[in-house]
Design a protein around this motif. Structure first.
Motif: not given
Length: 558
Positions: A335-345
């Motif tokens: 939330i603070p960095e306004e970023s996301q990590l995407v993990f693909r199944g």
């Protein structure tokens, strides 16, 4: 005759006795402020404060500028006990002393002496706080419990249709359940009796245009309730569902507080950030929204998923994890960095490999590829199943989480790796359907719910095979194994695992020989046990199944 414009008029210098006296006094008192008096026309003495020295002032008042002390004040005003000259080490020492004082005040009087506080109680409390704030697994308790059979069991029946969610307060005082009929029930955890029901409201459909009632105007829900969440202090209960709004309730006073809107489709999951009033909501409109209940307001919206979001979880940090159903991704939001990590199944795909920089050579089609089960999982290595949807996700700690999909597999993830570090296939067996043309068709039962005991080495999973399965992580959080099963018939729509606080179940009428006074007792809530899945009616299990909430207590081995 001289022009009046060029005429010089002699100005009489006003008496500077008062100014000189004030400046001499300031010289004698150093840099301290001096309050002087100035005579007014009315003869009254008016108190004025010396102003700061301006750059265009001269020494025409008779006082040499070199005799004035123009240095800054030696003593500056500070806020509280903080000192501007304090070094970082001194500041840490001062804050540590304040923290120790607060710990001592929080301990019960009469149960200790000074030596015991300094040596045992305070040191243990400090170690526990450090471990909790580290954000890592620190409760290795799975080996200490017998998960083959619960010590006590409570069943709460009060919903006409399937129970979609259940949430208990951390002090184990109240239990809240929701159902497909649109009601929310509140139960007394000690007795198992129903306290109150928040009934479904009916919209006024007689009006037209602006006169037509809005769901946000109702003090309650007007459609199915699909998700519940309780704040860490037990003050607020949040509920949401198909009417696209979040209802905030006062859990102690049993009254509605406010409706929070913003989503454009049904809300499928809710989660409170631990020890805060921050509420996360996930919706079929593919967004995650953050609300702050301390001000009862909206904060921000998170975008990224390509399909409906069906599961959400959050812990102490300013992060959240969501499962995106058929987009086959798990997203870890910072939330603070306004970023996301995407993990693909899911299985390998030639198209996906091409988009990620690979090539078609050496890859099979997506229909044939599927997820290869390895020999270490204990399943048949020849069987392959394509994971088409990720149904649920739960955080273990701030960096590890588990997910369940429609292939019946449970995956263990770490934020430092893009692929799962361990996968257990076919966790809840196969569902057999008889076909007129193909005979018996066997498909794996998907994972309908999963939950973790926060910051510990155990988690539970549910499906519709009639069992809740309990899993144990290894010491390095690299794999997990099955340690116990509990019989619970029906579709398990949600799960919650909580530690029993000291004295949390004292006086409970449904417990039998439970060591509930210990800090290590564990409570498992098997919630949403019903005949149908919470999000649809494509699955029905009716034999020996009642729409109810099951609560089970496990105690340490003796």
């Amino acid at each position: 005759m001289q022009d009046p414009f060029f005429a010089t008029k002699k100005r009489k210098r006003p008496s500077s006795t008062g100014n000189a006296a004030r400046k001499i006094a300031r010289k004698e008192k150093g840099s301290q402020r001096v309050i002087g008096t100035r005579p007014t026309k009315s003869g009254k003495q008016k108190r004025v404060e010396d102003e700061e020295l301006v750059s265009d002032r001269t020494d025409e008042d008779g006082i040499d500028i070199g005799d004035l002390d123009l240095r800054a004040d030696d003593t500056l005003e500070t806020s509280g006990d903080e000192d501007v000259d304090e070094t970082p080490a001194e500041k840490r020492l001062r804050l540590a002393k304040l923290y120790l004082d607060s710990v001592k005040e929080g301990l019960a009087e009469g149960e200790y002496d000074a030596a015991e506080i300094d040596r045992e109680l305070v040191s243990a409390r400090l170690r526990q706080d450090v471990l909790e704030h580290s954000g890592k697994v620190h409760l290795f308790i799975a080996d200490s419990y017998d998960f083959t059979a619960p010590t006590s069991k409570l069943r709460c029946k009060g919903h006409r249709f399937s129970v979609t969610s259940a949430a208990a307060t951390e002090d184990l005082k109240w239990l809240f359940t929701s159902g497909k009929e649109g009601h929310v029930n509140k139960w007394d955890f000690k007795t198992g009796a129903k306290v109150i029901t928040f009934y479904k409201k009916r919209l006024d459909t007689k009006g037209k245009g602006k006169e037509k009632a809005s769901p946000l105007d109702l003090e309650g829900h007007s459609d199915e309730v699909l998700a519940l969440a309780v704040s860490s202090d037990g003050q607020y209960l949040a509920s949401a569902g198909k009417d696209r709004k979040i209802c905030v309730w006062d859990s102690a006073k049993d009254r509605w507080i406010k409706n929070l809107g913003g989503h454009k489709d049904l809300i499928s999951a809710l989660a409170f950030r631990k020890n805060t009033k921050h509420l996360y909501s996930a919706s079929f409109d593919r967004t995650v929204k953050l609300y702050d209940l301390s001000v009862m307001g909206y904060v921000e919206t998170l975008f990224g998923h390509q399909d409906s979001i069906v599961s959400l979880d959050a812990l102490r940090g300013e992060t959240a994890v969501t499962a995106g159903a058929r987009d086959r991704t798990i997203r870890y939001w910072k939330i603070p960095e306004e970023s996301q990590l995407v993990f693909r199944g899911g299985g390998k795909s030639a198209i996906r490999e091409l988009l990620e920089g690979g090539a078609f050579e050496g890859h099979e089609d997506e229909e044939e590829a599927g997820q290869q089960t390895k020999s270490k999982t204990g399943a048949d290595p020849q069987r392959r199943f394509v994971e088409g949807s990720i149904e649920c996700v739960a955080l273990i700690d701030e960096t590890n989480f588990v997910s369940g999909g429609d292939t019946g597999s449970i995956c263990l993830w770490n934020t430092g790796k893009k692929k799962p570090i361990f996968t257990q296939a076919i966790c809840h067996g196969f569902h057999e359907v008889e076909s007129a043309t193909e005979g018996i068709v066997r498909t794996p039962r998907w994972i309908t719910s999963i939950a973790c005991l926060r910051y510990s080495d155990m988690f539970v999973s549910g499906s519709w095979d009639g069992e809740i399965r309990i899993w144990k992580l290894d010491s390095k959080v690299k794999s997990f194994s099955l340690v116990g099963t509990v019989e619970v018939p029906g579709v398990v729509n949600s799960l919650q695992v909580l530690p029993v606080p000291k004295g949390g179940l004292d006086g409970a009428t449904w417990t039998k020989n439970t060591q509930s006074s210990t800090d290590k007792a564990v409570k498992i809530t098997g919630a949403g046990v019903g005949q149908e899945h919470r999000l649809g009616r494509w699955l029905s299990v009716k034999e020996g199944v009642s729409n109810s909430t099951v609560v089970m207590v496990f105690s340490p081995r003796t």
